[in-house]
Motif scaffolding. Structure first.
Motif, PDB file in Angstrom:
ATOM      1  N   ALA A 113       0.833  -1.202   0.000  1.00 41.90           N
ATOM      2  CA  ALA A 113       0.000   0.000   0.000  1.00 41.90           C
ATOM      3  C   ALA A 113       0.871   1.257   0.000  1.00 41.90           C
ATOM      4  O   ALA A 113       0.561   2.244  -0.682  1.00 41.90           O
ATOM      5  N   LYS A 114       1.967   1.225   0.739  1.00 40.64           N
ATOM      6  CA  LYS A 114       2.863   2.381   0.772  1.00 40.64           C
ATOM      7  C   LYS A 114       3.461   2.649  -0.600  1.00 40.64           C
ATOM      8  O   LYS A 114       3.449   3.785  -1.092  1.00 40.64           O
ATOM      9  N   ALA A 115       3.986   1.601  -1.228  1.00 42.03           N
ATOM     10  CA  ALA A 115       4.597   1.773  -2.553  1.00 42.03           C
ATOM     11  C   ALA A 115       3.559   2.232  -3.582  1.00 42.03           C
ATOM     12  O   ALA A 115       3.828   3.100  -4.422  1.00 42.03           O
ATOM     13  N   PHE A 116       2.364   1.666  -3.505  1.00 49.29           N
ATOM     14  CA  PHE A 116       1.295   1.994  -4.450  1.00 49.29           C
ATOM     15  C   PHE A 116       0.862   3.443  -4.315  1.00 49.29           C
ATOM     16  O   PHE A 116       0.755   4.186  -5.296  1.00 49.29           O
ATOM     17  N   THR A 117       0.631   3.882  -3.066  1.00 43.50           N
ATOM     18  CA  THR A 117       0.138   5.246  -2.849  1.00 43.50           C
ATOM     19  C   THR A 117       1.210   6.297  -3.142  1.00 43.50           C
ATOM     20  O   THR A 117       0.904   7.365  -3.680  1.00 43.50           O
ATOM     21  N   ILE A 118       2.462   6.008  -2.807  1.00 44.54           N
ATOM     22  CA  ILE A 118       3.537   6.965  -3.100  1.00 44.54           C
ATOM     23  C   ILE A 118       3.656   7.179  -4.600  1.00 44.54           C
ATOM     24  O   ILE A 118       3.770   8.318  -5.083  1.00 44.54           O
ATOM     25  N   ARG A 119       3.616   6.069  -5.345  1.00 45.59           N
ATOM     26  CA  ARG A 119       3.742   6.178  -6.804  1.00 45.59           C
ATOM     27  C   ARG A 119       2.584   6.975  -7.392  1.00 45.59           C
ATOM     28  O   ARG A 119       2.776   7.853  -8.246  1.00 45.59           O
ATOM     29  N   TYR A 120       1.382   6.719  -6.907  1.00 43.12           N
ATOM     30  CA  TYR A 120       0.226   7.420  -7.454  1.00 43.12           C
ATOM     31  C   TYR A 120       0.218   8.885  -7.043  1.00 43.12           C
ATOM     32  O   TYR A 120      -0.039   9.775  -7.863  1.00 43.12           O
ATOM     33  N   LEU A 121       0.486   9.171  -5.774  1.00 39.22           N
ATOM     34  CA  LEU A 121       0.438  10.546  -5.292  1.00 39.22           C
ATOM     35  C   LEU A 121       1.510  11.413  -5.953  1.00 39.22           C
ATOM     36  O   LEU A 121       1.297  12.611  -6.177  1.00 39.22           O
ATOM     37  N   LYS A 122       2.653  10.846  -6.266  1.00 35.98           N
ATOM     38  CA  LYS A 122       3.675  11.598  -6.988  1.00 35.98           C
ATOM     39  C   LYS A 122       3.194  11.962  -8.392  1.00 35.98           C
ATOM     40  O   LYS A 122       3.455  13.065  -8.882  1.00 35.98           O
ATOM     41  N   ASP A 123       2.494  11.034  -9.038  1.00 35.21           N
ATOM     42  CA  ASP A 123       1.934  11.330 -10.358  1.00 35.21           C
ATOM     43  C   ASP A 123       0.855  12.401 -10.260  1.00 35.21           C
ATOM     44  O   ASP A 123       0.770  13.299 -11.101  1.00 35.21           O
ATOM     45  N   PHE A 124       0.038  12.302  -9.226  1.00 42.11           N
ATOM     46  CA  PHE A 124      -1.037  13.274  -9.040  1.00 42.11           C
ATOM     47  C   PHE A 124      -0.474  14.672  -8.798  1.00 42.11           C
ATOM     48  O   PHE A 124      -1.018  15.672  -9.267  1.00 42.11           O
ATOM     49  N   LYS A 125       0.648  14.751  -8.096  1.00 43.07           N
ATOM     50  CA  LYS A 125       1.246  16.043  -7.761  1.00 43.07           C
ATOM     51  C   LYS A 125       1.632  16.836  -9.009  1.00 43.07           C
ATOM     52  O   LYS A 125       1.658  18.064  -9.002  1.00 43.07           O
ATOM     53  N   GLU A 126       1.927  16.112 -10.105  1.00 43.67           N
ATOM     54  CA  GLU A 126       2.351  16.784 -11.333  1.00 43.67           C
ATOM     55  C   GLU A 126       1.175  17.305 -12.157  1.00 43.67           C
ATOM     56  O   GLU A 126       1.364  18.057 -13.108  1.00 43.67           O
TER      57      GLU A 126
END
Length: 290
Positions: free
Chosen positions: A208-221
């Motif tokens: 869950a940590k790896a999944f959310t970090i990857r998605y939230l970084k994409d969302f930030k852009e």
């Protein structure tokens, strides 16, 4: 700064003593005359000037000198607002008892913690979370990622036992988190925070940590809601429970003003409590300085 170094040259010179200059030796000594040596030492010095340029950090003068510290003052001293803050705390306690829906209770507890005033209500939090941990209706939050992750995170923060199996409902047949979760930004943020409360070997939370970090970084852009992006950027720097409470409180107080469900009473309470805390710190540092 010039550092002078002393250099030694030709420290010692050796010369043979000619036999003719020696006293008349005995026969055995004559055979060893060639071994006789005169040792003369001469020392010559000269100064070697070497300039060493030392680096400087160009430190500016500290503003925290004695006179500055003693000049600190605040309008929020405890004795001036003691009655008001006590009354506001009682109002919050009544609010905690009046809210009876598990999700509403969780949101209120989370908000109070982020505003930096949760330390006033530790007993009330323990009581409310104790009821939520055994309430069957609060356990049936599997369809709401935000609610499930928030419940999990708050229970773990306050020492209650809760299994990561509550997130199984958000996984596919292969054991991966379903892609449709990406549409729930609040849920992803809540899951991200909860994943940092995992124990060693809890693979679900690691994924869950790896999944959310990857998605939230994409969302930030992406060019979306600026307030939400600010919260995402702040969370990715450090999860909430890793931060210094007072610094986190100041940041969240400024952010809370722009939220849609902002409670003006809680906002005023948090501001007053923060300013009173600052006044106490200023009084203490002035006493220590003296």
């Amino acid at each position: 700064m010039a550092l002078s170094l002393i250099s030694l040259s030709n420290p010692c010179s050796f010369s043979r003593l000619l036999p003719s200059l020696l006293p008349s030796p005995t026969a055995p000594a004559r055979r060893n005359a060639h071994m006789a040596m005169k040792i003369t030492c001469s020392l010559s010095t000269h100064m070697l000037e070497t300039t060493i340029n030392r680096r400087s950090a160009n430190y500016s003068k500290s503003v925290g000198d004695y006179d500055f510290i003693q000049s600190l003052k605040s309008d929020y001293t405890v004795h001036m607002y003691e009655r008001q803050i006590e009354k506001m705390k009682e109002d919050v306690r009544r609010l905690l008892k009046r809210v009876d829906q598990p999700l509403a209770q969780l949101k209120l507890i989370d908000t109070l913690q982020r505003l930096g005033v949760g330390y006033h209500f530790k007993n009330e939090f323990k009581e409310a979370l104790g009821n939520i941990s055994t309430d069957e209706s609060s356990m049936r939050m599997e369809g709401d990622l935000y609610a499930t992750a928030l419940r999990f995170g708050l229970l773990r923060q306050h020492g209650f036992e809760v299994s990561p199996d509550v997130f199984n409902g958000f996984m596919d047949e292969k054991g991966n988190l379903v892609a449709s979760l990406c549409e729930d930004i609040e849920g992803m943020l809540s899951l991200y925070e909860a994943s940092y409360l995992g124990f060693e070997g809890e693979i679900v939370l690691d994924e869950a940590k790896a999944f959310t970090i990857r998605y939230l970084k994409d969302f930030k852009e992406k060019k979306l809601d600026q307030d939400l992006k600010r919260r995402v950027e702040h969370a990715l720097e450090l999860p909430f429970h890793w931060r210094m409470p007072r610094l986190q409180a100041r940041w969240y107080i400024e952010t809370y003003v722009g939220e849609k469900d902002m409670n003006p009473f809680l906002f005023q309470f948090a501001k007053l409590d923060y300013n009173m805390g600052q006044a106490t710190y200023q009084t203490n540092i002035k006493a220590v300085s003296r």
